[in-house]
Design a protein around this motif. Sequence first.
Motif, mmCIF file in Angstrom:
data_model
loop_
_atom_site.group_PDB
_atom_site.id
_atom_site.type_symbol
_atom_site.label_atom_id
_atom_site.label_comp_id
_atom_site.label_asym_id
_atom_site.label_seq_id
_atom_site.Cartn_x
_atom_site.Cartn_y
_atom_site.Cartn_z
ATOM 1 N N GLU A 78 15.855 18.559 42.450
ATOM 2 C CA GLU A 78 16.822 17.860 41.253
ATOM 3 C C GLU A 78 17.544 19.388 40.888
ATOM 4 N N LYS A 79 16.748 20.470 40.772
ATOM 5 C CA LYS A 79 17.434 21.526 40.275
ATOM 6 C C LYS A 79 17.670 22.537 41.307
ATOM 7 N N TRP A 99 14.139 11.730 54.451
ATOM 8 C CA TRP A 99 14.883 11.914 53.372
ATOM 9 C C TRP A 99 14.450 11.621 52.196
ATOM 10 N N THR A 100 14.180 12.621 51.294
ATOM 11 C CA THR A 100 13.284 12.356 49.916
ATOM 12 C C THR A 100 14.056 13.123 48.983
ATOM 13 N N TYR A 101 13.939 12.575 47.631
ATOM 14 C CA TYR A 101 14.415 13.319 46.462
ATOM 15 C C TYR A 101 13.423 13.452 45.324
ATOM 16 N N TYR A 102 13.322 14.580 44.926
ATOM 17 C CA TYR A 102 12.328 14.768 43.842
ATOM 18 C C TYR A 102 12.990 15.046 42.429
ATOM 19 N N GLU A 103 12.639 14.617 41.348
ATOM 20 C CA GLU A 103 13.077 15.106 40.033
ATOM 21 C C GLU A 103 12.635 16.411 39.404
ATOM 22 N N ARG A 104 11.763 17.039 40.064
ATOM 23 C CA ARG A 104 11.380 18.394 39.465
ATOM 24 C C ARG A 104 11.508 19.204 40.552
ATOM 25 N N GLY A 105 11.661 20.728 40.496
ATOM 26 C CA GLY A 105 11.752 21.541 41.347
ATOM 27 C C GLY A 105 13.245 22.031 41.505
ATOM 28 N N GLY A 106 13.188 23.304 42.253
ATOM 29 C CA GLY A 106 14.438 23.955 42.432
ATOM 30 C C GLY A 106 14.513 24.903 43.655
#
Length: 385
Positions: free
Chosen positions: A332-333, A353-360
Motif C-alpha cells: 500500500e505505501k 497479483w496480490t495487494y497488501y495494506e501494509r508495507g512500502g
Amino acid sequence: MEPFRVDIPQADLDDLRRRLADTRWPELIEDGWERGVPTAYLKELADYWRTTYDWRAAEAELNRYPQFRTELDGHQVHFLHIKSPEPDAIPMIVTHGWPGSVVEFLDVIGPLTDPRAHGLDAEVAYDLVIPSMPGYGFSGPLKKRGGDLAWVAGLWAQLMSSLGYDRYVAQGADFGAVVSVLLGLVDPEHVRAIHLNLMLTMHSGDPAELEGLSEDDRARMARTDHFLEMLAGSMKQQATRPHTVAYGLTDSPVGQLAWIAEKFRDWAGATDVPEDAVDRDRMLTLISIYWLTATAGSSAQTYVENRAGLPITSIIGRYPPISVPLGVAQYEKSLFLPVRRFAERDFSSIVHWTYYERGGHFAAMEEPEQFVSDLQSFGQVLRKL
C-alpha cells in the motif's frame, strides 16, 4: 569466485565516529519533514549511530551467511548464496535497487530457504542468490561507465550459470525489478519466472486507455505523478550530476545519513519517522555499508546509465512484452501501485497479483512475513504451471 567475509578495519569505524562528533550543523527552519530531514531528528540519529549502534554485531550477522566475490565482465560482484536444505528448492536471484543493499533481505533468508525450521510450508523453499548491484556496497566501486540495467541482467545470467542453476526465478524491486524483467529477456531459456514487489505502469498517451478506469486506478496514476513532482529529487540529481553530490556524501557521514534516511521516511510505510517502518539498527547497517565502502557516488551511476529510461517504466517499455510467468506483490505505501490494465499491456503472462495494506518500497525489511508469504504463494503457483 572467492569466499568473502565482511571485515571493516577498526580505523574506519573510529574515523566514522570522529566525523560524526565533528559535524558542522546548519541552522534550518524547523517545520517537520516538509523541506527535508529535520535537524533535531538527524542530530539524535547521528548521536545514536556514533555512541550506540554496533557495527560489529551487524558485521557478524552478515557473516553468518555464505558470501562470495567474483569478477564478471571486468567488474567485481559480491553476493550471498544460501542453499536450502530442501532437495527441490527453487533457485532465485534477488536484486535490490537504490538506495538498497543485501541488508534488505536478512530477515527473510531463513524462512525462504528453510521454511520447515520456521513453521512454514516446506513444499516451497528457495535457494537464494542475493548480489550487491555493481557499484554498490561490497561490489563497488565501479571503474568505468556503460553499466545499464540490461548489462546487469547479463551479469546475473552469467552468475546463475556459473553457480550451476539451469532454471531459476528472478525477484526484485526498484532497479532490481527492471533487472529481473530484463533477465526474462536476455536469458529466457533459464528464467523460470519473475516476481516483483514494485511495478510502475503508465498509460501510453492513447486516450482510449483511460476510458473506464476506476477511481482506484486513477488514484494509482496520481501517486506516480506525486512521486515525480515531490519525491524524485534524488533521482533527478543522480541522473544528471551524480559526481557533484558524491563529494558531500563521501566526505560527510551525516550527509550520507540524511540522504538515505529520508528515503526510508518518504518511500516506506512510515507515518512520522523512518523507524515507524523499519528497524533503526537495520537501517543504519544499510547506511553504514554505503559509508564504509564509499559507494554513494558509484551507486548513483545507475541513474546516469539508465537516464533515458527514467522513470523505470520507460526502461521496460523499450522492450518486447514479457512472456515469462510473472507475479506482482503490491504494498500500500509503495511509491507506485500498478494499474493492472496497463500491466497486462506489457506483460502477457501475469499469474500472481496480490495487494497488501501494509508495507512500502522496502518490503522485505518492512514486512518480512508478508514478503515471505507472498513468495511461498507464488511458489505454489509455479509448482502447478
